[in-house]
Design a protein around this motif. Structure first.
Motif, PDB file in Angstrom:
ATOM      1  N   ILE A 173      17.069  32.523  22.360  1.00 27.58           N
ATOM      2  CA  ILE A 173      16.919  32.550  23.820  1.00 27.58           C
ATOM      3  C   ILE A 173      15.601  33.245  24.150  1.00 27.58           C
ATOM      4  O   ILE A 173      15.354  34.375  23.727  1.00 27.58           O
ATOM      5  CB  ILE A 173      18.099  33.269  24.493  1.00 27.58           C
ATOM      6  N   GLY A 174      14.753  32.569  24.886  1.00 31.75           N
ATOM      7  CA  GLY A 174      13.435  33.102  25.193  1.00 31.75           C
ATOM      8  C   GLY A 174      13.305  33.701  26.571  1.00 31.75           C
ATOM      9  O   GLY A 174      12.416  34.517  26.807  1.00 31.75           O
ATOM     10  N   GLY A 224      22.520  35.340  34.633  1.00 34.80           N
ATOM     11  CA  GLY A 224      21.338  35.108  33.825  1.00 34.80           C
ATOM     12  C   GLY A 224      21.353  33.710  33.232  1.00 34.80           C
ATOM     13  O   GLY A 224      22.200  33.389  32.389  1.00 34.80           O
ATOM     14  N   CYS A 225      20.416  32.871  33.668  1.00 35.86           N
ATOM     15  CA  CYS A 225      20.298  31.519  33.130  1.00 35.86           C
ATOM     16  C   CYS A 225      19.469  31.600  31.852  1.00 35.86           C
ATOM     17  O   CYS A 225      18.280  31.925  31.890  1.00 35.86           O
ATOM     18  CB  CYS A 225      19.634  30.589  34.144  1.00 35.86           C
ATOM     19  N   ALA A 226      20.105  31.322  30.724  1.00 35.61           N
ATOM     20  CA  ALA A 226      19.488  31.528  29.415  1.00 35.61           C
ATOM     21  C   ALA A 226      18.796  30.263  28.948  1.00 35.61           C
ATOM     22  O   ALA A 226      19.436  29.223  28.773  1.00 35.61           O
ATOM     23  CB  ALA A 226      20.548  31.955  28.401  1.00 35.61           C
ATOM     24  N   TYR A 227      17.486  30.372  28.724  1.00 39.45           N
ATOM     25  CA  TYR A 227      16.680  29.251  28.249  1.00 39.45           C
ATOM     26  C   TYR A 227      16.228  29.516  26.818  1.00 39.45           C
ATOM     27  O   TYR A 227      15.626  30.557  26.533  1.00 39.45           O
ATOM     28  CB  TYR A 227      15.457  29.045  29.143  1.00 39.45           C
ATOM     29  N   SER A 228      16.506  28.559  25.929  1.00 37.26           N
ATOM     30  CA  SER A 228      16.082  28.700  24.544  1.00 37.26           C
ATOM     31  C   SER A 228      14.592  28.410  24.411  1.00 37.26           C
ATOM     32  O   SER A 228      13.971  27.784  25.294  1.00 37.26           O
ATOM     33  CB  SER A 228      16.862  27.723  23.660  1.00 37.26           C
ATOM     34  N   TYR A 267      15.097  20.474  29.008  1.00 33.14           N
ATOM     35  CA  TYR A 267      14.588  21.794  29.382  1.00 33.14           C
ATOM     36  C   TYR A 267      15.529  22.564  30.315  1.00 33.14           C
ATOM     37  O   TYR A 267      15.138  23.559  30.915  1.00 33.14           O
ATOM     38  CB  TYR A 267      13.191  21.686  30.014  1.00 33.14           C
ATOM     39  N   GLN A 268      16.786  22.145  30.426  1.00 28.72           N
ATOM     40  CA  GLN A 268      17.735  22.899  31.238  1.00 28.72           C
ATOM     41  C   GLN A 268      18.217  24.132  30.472  1.00 28.72           C
ATOM     42  O   GLN A 268      17.972  24.281  29.272  1.00 28.72           O
ATOM     43  CB  GLN A 268      18.918  22.029  31.618  1.00 28.72           C
ATOM     44  N   MET A 269      18.919  25.013  31.177  1.00 29.74           N
ATOM     45  CA  MET A 269      19.411  26.222  30.531  1.00 29.74           C
ATOM     46  C   MET A 269      20.446  25.885  29.474  1.00 29.74           C
ATOM     47  O   MET A 269      21.115  24.847  29.519  1.00 29.74           O
ATOM     48  CB  MET A 269      20.019  27.167  31.575  1.00 29.74           C
TER      49      MET A 269
END
Length: 484
Positions: A144-145, A159-163, A341-343
């Motif tokens: 997760i970045g 918190g929307c987690a984006y890899s 590119y979604q969470m």
């Protein structure tokens, strides 16, 4: 595909002498920003931070604030983007998301108290470290970045987690992913007016556009009006909410403000009426775009000047067409989307993640929509009770529950109504407890302390009882009628 943030690092080294920023009266060259990233990366590593460590960043808008985000991403950290204006309770909730360190401009008693035992680092302190000799990205695709947070209007921000995989595939962060309309949009950001907060995903999108095309981000004096900065700094690209666009149009008409340098105007955050969209095109030229998206899914659709020129009426009544990387489905009137590119989900919240993403990875937008025969997406309502104020979503239920928890209040109901200044405004209707007379200032203070000042209703109306719809539920349409 290059890992994030390599495309941005490449953009800094490709044109080392070009200014990346104009800040506090001086130009900051790209080479200087790159060297600052090297310094911050070495400083964070020396403090024991690395891959998958959570780094909460509570800073203003500055070249150093941007550089420290990039440095944390180079190390493969999980950047926790903190929005300004959160209540102490919301801040404490955010810092409980497995945060290993907090980076601030200046340590304040409020932040120190919220951080507790979490190490606190200032940008000034990090700057004293010797720079790293090289920058090599350390992340892995499934790490997760970034945690981008929702507004917090439900009580606690999610918190929307984006890899890092999603960030590499992001529609804006890697020029290799740019479609022709996106590339034309990006080309207009030669001189970006950089306002807002770097904790905003949308702001970072357009800052990336600017830097990736060799442009300069202009950080204006915060005391100067937004509209005046466009003329003074010869700005070519802006990102604005609907109310800010209305203010700009008014200044152009009333004062003859010179906006002839504008090449790309992106309007986002809330719907805009077709007539106002036509007004914007007439006064600003064929430079106006509109985007529709959500924190959880980023950009979904894009409306371009070409669309407005070729199909004025249907285009202006829509929010554009889906980005080619975005799949869309309308199920029982509700829009579902899916993209690379979604969470990945809500951080440490499997129940909410399952509700939003289900088993198939399709994201529920909770917006009611349909497509016309030209493929334009039209938003026709909401499957959730929200009010969008200054492009920030506020959930009516959370405000109603907060008001109803006040000892003077028996029932509380919230509706949203159009507002020229903020897009929509929150209006509250309360039924007092027997024998009590609510003090409206105390009610406003109560909401602000629980949910933040942005959630405080614009008006309060005291009622003896609430109108009821045939369904037996409170009639919010009737409540709206009481405002006229």
């Amino acid at each position: 595909m290059d890992p994030y943030p390599q495309p941005l690092l490449d953009a800094l080294t490709r044109w080392p002498d070009r200014p990346a920023f104009e800040y506090e009266g001086r130009e900051v060259a790209r080479a200087e920003v790159y060297d600052t990233v090297r310094t911050f990366a070495a400083a964070l590593r020396a403090r024991g931070l690395g891959r998958c460590d959570g780094v909460a960043i509570l800073t203003g808008v500055s070249p150093d604030a941007f550089a420290v985000q990039l440095a944390a991403h180079v190390l493969g950290c999980r950047v926790v983007a903190v929005r300004p204006g959160w209540t102490p309770r919301q801040l404490a909730h955010m810092l409980a998301t497995d945060v290993a360190a907090v980076v601030v401009d200046t340590a304040t008693p409020e932040v120190e108290e919220a951080a507790g035992a979490i190490p606190l680092h200032t940008l000034e302190d990090l700057r004293t470290h010797a720079p790293a000799s090289t920058l090599e990205t350390a992340s892995r695709p499934d790490d997760i970045g970034w945690l981008f947070f929702t507004s917090g209007s439900t009580g606690n921000p999610k918190g929307c987690a984006y890899s890092y995989r999603a960030l590499a595939a992001h529609w804006a962060y890697n020029p290799a992913n740019w479609t022709p309309p996106v590339a034309r949009l990006a080309a207009g950001y030669e001189r970006l007016l950089l306002m807002g907060t770097l904790s905003s995903q949308v702001v970072m999108d357009y800052l990336t556009f600017c830097l990736a095309t060799g442009g300069t981000a202009v950080i204006p004096d915060r005391t100067a009006p937004f509209e005046d900065a466009i003329e003074r700094h010869r700005i070519t690209g802006i990102l604005c909410t609907v109310p800010r666009l209305y203010g700009l149009l008014d200044r152009v008409e009333r004062d003859g403000l010179d906006v002839s340098t504008l090449k790309a105007v992106m309007v986002s955050g809330s719907p805009i009426t077709p007539q106002r969209l036509h007004d914007a095109t007439e006064r600003l030229g064929p430079v106006v775009h509109q985007a529709y998206g959500q924190t959880e899914v980023c950009l979904v659709t894009l409306l371009t000047p070409d669309d407005l020129g070729a199909w004025p009426s249907p285009a202006a009544a829509s929010v554009g067409r889906p980005h080619p990387l975005v799949e869309t489905e309308v199920r029982a009137g509700e829009l579902y989307v899916r993209s690379p590119y979604q969470m990945d989900g809500y951080w440490n919240d499997p129940e909410q993640t399952a509700d939003a993403l289900g088993q198939d990875g399709w994201m529920r937008t909770r917006d009611l929509a349909d497509f016309d025969e030209l493929g334009f997406l039209r938003l026709i309502g909401r499957a959730r009770d929200i009010v969008i104020v200054n492009a920030i979503i506020h959930y009516a239920g959370a405000i109603e529950q907060t008001l109803a928890s006040h000892p003077d209040v028996d029932q509380a109901y919230v509706v949203g109504a159009p507002d020229e200044s903020t897009g929509e405004a929150i209006h509250a209707f309360v039924v007092p407890n027997a024998g009590r007379t609510p003090d409206l200032a105390n009610l406003a203070k109560h909401v602000g302390e629980e949910l933040g000042d942005a959630s405080v209703p614009h008006t309060f109306t005291i009622l003896d009882d609430v109108p009821v719809a045939p369904s037996g539920k409170p009639d919010k349409r009737a409540l709206l009628g009481l405002l006229t």
